[in-house]
Design a protein around this motif. Sequence first.
Motif, PDB file in Angstrom:
ATOM      1  N   ALA B  18       0.828  -1.209   0.000  1.00  0.00           N
ATOM      2  CA  ALA B  18       0.000   0.000   0.000  1.00  0.00           C
ATOM      3  C   ALA B  18       0.864   1.262   0.000  1.00  0.00           C
ATOM      4  O   ALA B  18       0.582   2.222  -0.724  1.00  0.00           O
ATOM      5  CB  ALA B  18      -0.931   0.000   1.216  1.00  0.00           C
ATOM      6  N   LEU B  35      -5.243  -0.347  -4.929  1.00  0.00           N
ATOM      7  CA  LEU B  35      -4.566  -1.180  -3.922  1.00  0.00           C
ATOM      8  C   LEU B  35      -4.830  -2.660  -4.212  1.00  0.00           C
ATOM      9  O   LEU B  35      -3.919  -3.490  -4.126  1.00  0.00           O
ATOM     10  CB  LEU B  35      -5.058  -0.816  -2.514  1.00  0.00           C
ATOM     11  N   LYS B  53      -8.835   2.709   3.502  1.00  0.00           N
ATOM     12  CA  LYS B  53      -7.593   3.261   2.957  1.00  0.00           C
ATOM     13  C   LYS B  53      -6.921   4.121   4.015  1.00  0.00           C
ATOM     14  O   LYS B  53      -5.704   4.079   4.183  1.00  0.00           O
ATOM     15  CB  LYS B  53      -7.959   4.107   1.728  1.00  0.00           C
ATOM     16  N   LEU B  56      -4.864   2.228   6.471  1.00  0.00           N
ATOM     17  CA  LEU B  56      -3.540   1.865   5.929  1.00  0.00           C
ATOM     18  C   LEU B  56      -2.570   3.044   6.041  1.00  0.00           C
ATOM     19  O   LEU B  56      -1.401   2.882   6.387  1.00  0.00           O
ATOM     20  CB  LEU B  56      -3.661   1.428   4.464  1.00  0.00           C
TER      21      LEU B  56
END
Lengths: 196, 196
Positions: B18, B35, B53, B56
């Motif tokens: 990522a 991703l 997201k 991450l």
Amino acid sequence: MTMAKRDTYTPESLLAVAVEVFIERGYDGTSMEHLSRAAGISKSSIYHHVRSKEELLRLAISRALDGLFAILREPGACRGRAIDRLEHVTRRTADVLMAELPYVTLLLRVRGNTDTERWAMERRREFDHQVRQLLERAAADGDLRDDVDLGLATRLLFGMINSIVEWYRPHGRGATDREQVADAVVRMAFSGLRTT
Amino acid sequence: MTMAKRDTYTPESLLAVAVEVFIERGYDGTSMEHLSRAAGISKSSIYHHVRSKEELLRLAISRALDGLFAILREPGACRGRAIDRLEHVTRRTADVLMAELPYVTLLLRVRGNTDTERWAMERRREFDHQVRQLLERAAADGDLRDDVDLGLATRLLFGMINSIVEWYRPHGRGATDREQVADAVVRMAFSGLRTT
């Protein structure tokens, strides 16, 4: 939809607008439509001044590069011991970066696939290479410490100078004087922060 | 369309993928679809590991910040004269930057509007502030030159260190040793390049 204003731009003032948009959106992310909106004139008015977006980039990058390469022809960069010439070039590179802030910022951010971007990167490497040669001469004169690799020293020197674009702003309250910043770069890089 | 592979990711290995995508496309420009493609697993497999997201991003930024703040608790950063503690922190900051290169690169590039991005910028400022306090103490001890403004010295010091992310690559031919780079930063910043 923005009201188009009368086109009173000179090539220089149009360039100043374009460079701000390139920096904000990235060159790839900028369309003629974005430039037209930022300038407040129609796309066809822009085409009256320049042939393409890439020509605007080339003009902007040229302004930065002309400023930087002119340093290498100054008396302080050509005469005297290499270490003093290197200090002069360091000081003036910091100074030109601040004087031509948006243009040099754009030069430093360009990474790309157009001919103009490749040319910009090539010229930037050429400038770095000429400064690296000054470091080599200063080292050969015994004026440069011999426990730092010259390639590393060159990278760190430009790293320090180029980082000025991240925070230097020429106007506004608490604006730092260009000369003060350039002095600080030279003192730190050549004499170091320690007194003991 | 990519063939989904079996999800053998750990949180760490998924994070590594990522972060590369965030650096390449920018955090804003990265979708869960990007991703999923980069990892070669379905979006629902990613959601099996993380909620979003932004989670991450938070994990990646935390890894960089944890590495940096841990430096400030090392014995070399807590004991002895401020100038020596400052040198230790400088060396180790360069070292952590190289050891955690993609994570620190992401931290340095984050500018944004989500809570996680604002938090990252706030924590980064806090780290800079603690280093700035070390400079102040070293100056009060008379160990730091008094003709460079402390705010400027802090900015230029971080400018030099952070510029390493632009060129340092840990693998491959001609890879420069981390220790050699960190030594060069400390020598240049504290003692300067000049011998004369």
